[in-house]
Design an enzyme around this catalytic site. Structure first.
Site, mmCIF file in Angstrom:
data_model
loop_
_atom_site.group_PDB
_atom_site.id
_atom_site.type_symbol
_atom_site.label_atom_id
_atom_site.label_comp_id
_atom_site.label_asym_id
_atom_site.label_seq_id
_atom_site.Cartn_x
_atom_site.Cartn_y
_atom_site.Cartn_z
ATOM 1 N N GLN A 263 0.670 -1.050 0.329
ATOM 2 C CA GLN A 263 0.027 0.117 0.015
ATOM 3 C C GLN A 263 0.808 1.374 -0.310
ATOM 4 O O GLN A 263 0.670 2.110 -0.729
ATOM 5 C CB GLN A 263 -0.730 -0.272 0.838
ATOM 6 C CG GLN A 263 -2.335 -1.493 1.116
ATOM 7 C CD GLN A 263 -2.513 -1.161 -0.570
ATOM 8 O OE1 GLN A 263 -3.540 -0.222 -0.224
ATOM 9 N NE2 GLN A 263 -2.374 -2.630 -0.786
ATOM 10 N N HIS A 266 1.403 3.233 -2.850
ATOM 11 C CA HIS A 266 0.258 3.510 -3.946
ATOM 12 C C HIS A 266 1.386 5.304 -4.142
ATOM 13 O O HIS A 266 0.966 5.713 -5.455
ATOM 14 C CB HIS A 266 -1.051 3.509 -3.560
ATOM 15 C CG HIS A 266 -1.401 2.453 -4.172
ATOM 16 N ND1 HIS A 266 -1.820 2.366 -4.834
ATOM 17 C CD2 HIS A 266 -1.571 1.324 -3.247
ATOM 18 C CE1 HIS A 266 -2.384 1.074 -5.276
ATOM 19 N NE2 HIS A 266 -2.790 0.361 -3.917
ATOM 20 N N GLU A 331 -8.734 1.195 5.945
ATOM 21 C CA GLU A 331 -9.345 0.262 4.364
ATOM 22 C C GLU A 331 -9.390 -1.053 4.744
ATOM 23 O O GLU A 331 -10.713 -1.646 3.848
ATOM 24 C CB GLU A 331 -8.839 1.511 3.267
ATOM 25 C CG GLU A 331 -9.105 0.867 2.055
ATOM 26 C CD GLU A 331 -8.282 1.876 0.309
ATOM 27 O OE1 GLU A 331 -8.600 1.731 -0.337
ATOM 28 O OE2 GLU A 331 -7.083 1.867 1.014
ATOM 29 N N HIS A 332 -7.767 -1.662 4.287
ATOM 30 C CA HIS A 332 -7.537 -2.876 4.165
ATOM 31 C C HIS A 332 -6.545 -2.816 6.004
ATOM 32 O O HIS A 332 -6.073 -2.324 6.170
ATOM 33 C CB HIS A 332 -6.392 -2.678 3.373
ATOM 34 C CG HIS A 332 -6.527 -2.540 2.330
ATOM 35 N ND1 HIS A 332 -6.027 -1.616 1.537
ATOM 36 C CD2 HIS A 332 -7.406 -3.365 1.241
ATOM 37 C CE1 HIS A 332 -6.875 -1.521 0.275
ATOM 38 N NE2 HIS A 332 -7.973 -2.399 0.060
ATOM 39 N N ASP A 365 -7.285 -6.676 -4.108
ATOM 40 C CA ASP A 365 -6.923 -5.724 -5.374
ATOM 41 C C ASP A 365 -7.272 -5.640 -5.992
ATOM 42 O O ASP A 365 -7.670 -5.557 -7.144
ATOM 43 C CB ASP A 365 -5.395 -5.085 -4.984
ATOM 44 C CG ASP A 365 -5.424 -4.456 -4.026
ATOM 45 O OD1 ASP A 365 -6.218 -3.694 -3.362
ATOM 46 O OD2 ASP A 365 -3.905 -3.346 -3.576
ATOM 47 N N HIS A 424 -52.428 18.174 4.244
ATOM 48 C CA HIS A 424 -52.462 16.826 4.122
ATOM 49 C C HIS A 424 -53.613 16.194 4.643
ATOM 50 O O HIS A 424 -53.633 15.425 4.672
ATOM 51 C CB HIS A 424 -50.811 17.295 5.020
ATOM 52 C CG HIS A 424 -49.387 17.198 4.107
ATOM 53 N ND1 HIS A 424 -49.426 18.499 3.625
ATOM 54 C CD2 HIS A 424 -48.808 16.000 3.818
ATOM 55 C CE1 HIS A 424 -48.120 18.182 3.045
ATOM 56 N NE2 HIS A 424 -47.211 16.785 2.949
#
Length: 436
Positions: A263, A266, A331-332, A365, A424
């Site tokens: 990761q 990235h 996230e992971h 992934d 109404h």
């Protein structure tokens, strides 16, 4: 290459403050980017194809007499599929099959029931009519993202899938086109940036307006997606990639180091964190980081990421590690422990959980099956991975009988009168039996 990755200890008095500092992520607001994107959106909305062509010439250095020339037909997708090596085609098809099989389990279905008054109540599930898929182009080409975004839409039953992908200087990535063919993309336009988002959101003479835009992009694309939200749906605004690993100290430290790298490579803002109760094991992982980092192509990016936002954290036990994981909402999340099922019971906030030492995040992934489009920056506390349900709408269905409407009307009339909404109240009152 020497790297200094921070070490934290959960027993330290300042641990909570230091963890908060480590996790802090506030996407910088770039006023210049915002102004540029606003101008692009305005131009495309007003001038349609002409603006798209102009920005494509300026930013992608790609000349075309019309937007129609920028559309790639199905034959070009077929050529790309035939051109890529057999090994790559097989990998794409295998990944697609697994993603599709998982997505099939996510489909929502319509339902209905009758209440004790005889009224019919239910929910109708309908796929979106048209979805736009933004795909980065040039060097940042990710065929896996094409599969992850397009296949759930197809499984949901979306009527038409329109993809935009920039091709700077005319460079076309055959692997991306092959993935689009395998995933069932209907139309592909060679445009990118904020102008592509605008074209999908508003529609032009050639590019159809979509109901939702999904897919990753740079800061201009992300800003454009934020600004068109409301005119069109979007998937999410993702922050930097994240991985959090809880380890019991029995996994090969080289494996853990490489999982952290997966990761961190990235970008420099990605975050990789390891939690373990064994300080000696943290030392071994640190040694593996030093040993393995020089062997990687993106070592400079990884080093910057680990030094800026990475950490090796000693915890008191695995239960505390789970509590910290819930606080981070990563996230992971890898549970690299002997009995991951036991820890999973304690996890409440995570985009995706990878169970046991053999389940590398990288498998998720590409080809495990679950979607790799995941909530980041702590948003897993209230958000979910991209899935089939993101391409389906839920519509409430109500049908009252004459007898069943009357008691509901009495209740509605009382509440409407209390709110001062006379129409109404009277509308409901007409349905009350014996009232004129």
């Amino acid at each position: 290459m020497s790297i200094k990755i921070r070490r934290l200890d959960s027993r330290s008095p300042d641990f909570s403050a230091r963890l908060e500092q480590l996790l802090a992520w506030h996407e910088e607001f770039d006023a210049d980017v915002h102004r540029t994107v606003m101008e692009i959106l305005k131009d495309v909305r007003r001038e349609g194809d002409a603006a798209v062509l102009d920005y494509t010439r300026r930013f992608d250095r790609l000349e075309a007499a019309s937007v129609a020339e920028l559309e790639l037909d199905a034959g070009r997708q077929e050529l790309a599929l035939a051109a890529i090596p057999a090994e790559q085609r097989q990998a794409l098809e295998a990944a697609a099959a697994r993603i599709r099989a998982y997505a099939e389990h996510q489909k929502l279905t319509s339902w209905e029931y009758r209440d004790d008054l005889g009224n019919l109540l239910g929910q109708k599930i309908t796929p979106l009519d048209r979805v736009g898929l933004y795909v980065p182009g040039g060097k940042a080409a990710y065929p896996s993202s094409v599969l992850m975004n397009a296949i759930p839409a197809r499984v949901a039953g979306v009527g038409e899938l329109v993809m935009t992908v920039p091709t700077p200087d005319g460079e076309i990535n055959d692997l991306v086109l092959a993935a689009a063919r395998i995933a069932g993309v209907d139309r592909i336009f060679r445009i990118g940036g904020a102008q592509a988002v605008a074209a999908l959101a508003y529609g032009t003479e050639t590019i159809p307006r979509v109901d939702k835009i999904v897919g990753p992009g740079n800061i201009y694309v992300a800003t454009a997606k934020k600004l068109v939200f409301g005119q069109v749906g979007i998937d999410m605004i993702a922050g930097p990639s994240e991985i959090l690993i809880i380890a019991d100290g029995n996994t090969d430290p080289d494996w853990i180091a490489m999982d952290l790298f997966s990761q961190a490579e990235h970008d420099e803002d990605a975050q990789a964190i390891l939690l373990c109760p064994d300080p000696a094991y943290l030392d071994r992982v640190a040694a593996s980081i030093e040993k393995l980092l020089p062997t990687l192509e993106r070592r400079e990016v990884i080093a910057a990421s680990l030094q800026k936002r990475g950490a090796l954290i000693q915890v008191q036990d695995l239960q505390e590690a789970c509590a910290i994981a819930n606080r981070i909402a990563p996230e992971h999340l890898e549970l690299s422990v002997a009995e991951p099922e036991a820890l999973l019971l304690e996890i409440r906030h995570a985009g995706a959980v990878f169970m046991g030492p053999y389940t590398a995040e990288a498998l998720g992934d590409y080809c495990a099956g679950p979607n790799h489009v995941l909530p980041t920056s702590g948003t897993a506390r209230f958000s979910s991975p991209l899935g089939v349900y993101d391409f389906q709408k839920r519509t409430s269905v109500i049908e009252c009988t004459a007898d069943g409407a009357s008691p509901l009307a009495e209740t509605a009339k009382v509440l409407a009168e209390r709110e001062g909404l006379t129409a109404h109240a009277r509308s409901a009152g007409y349905r009350i039996r014996h009232e004129t």
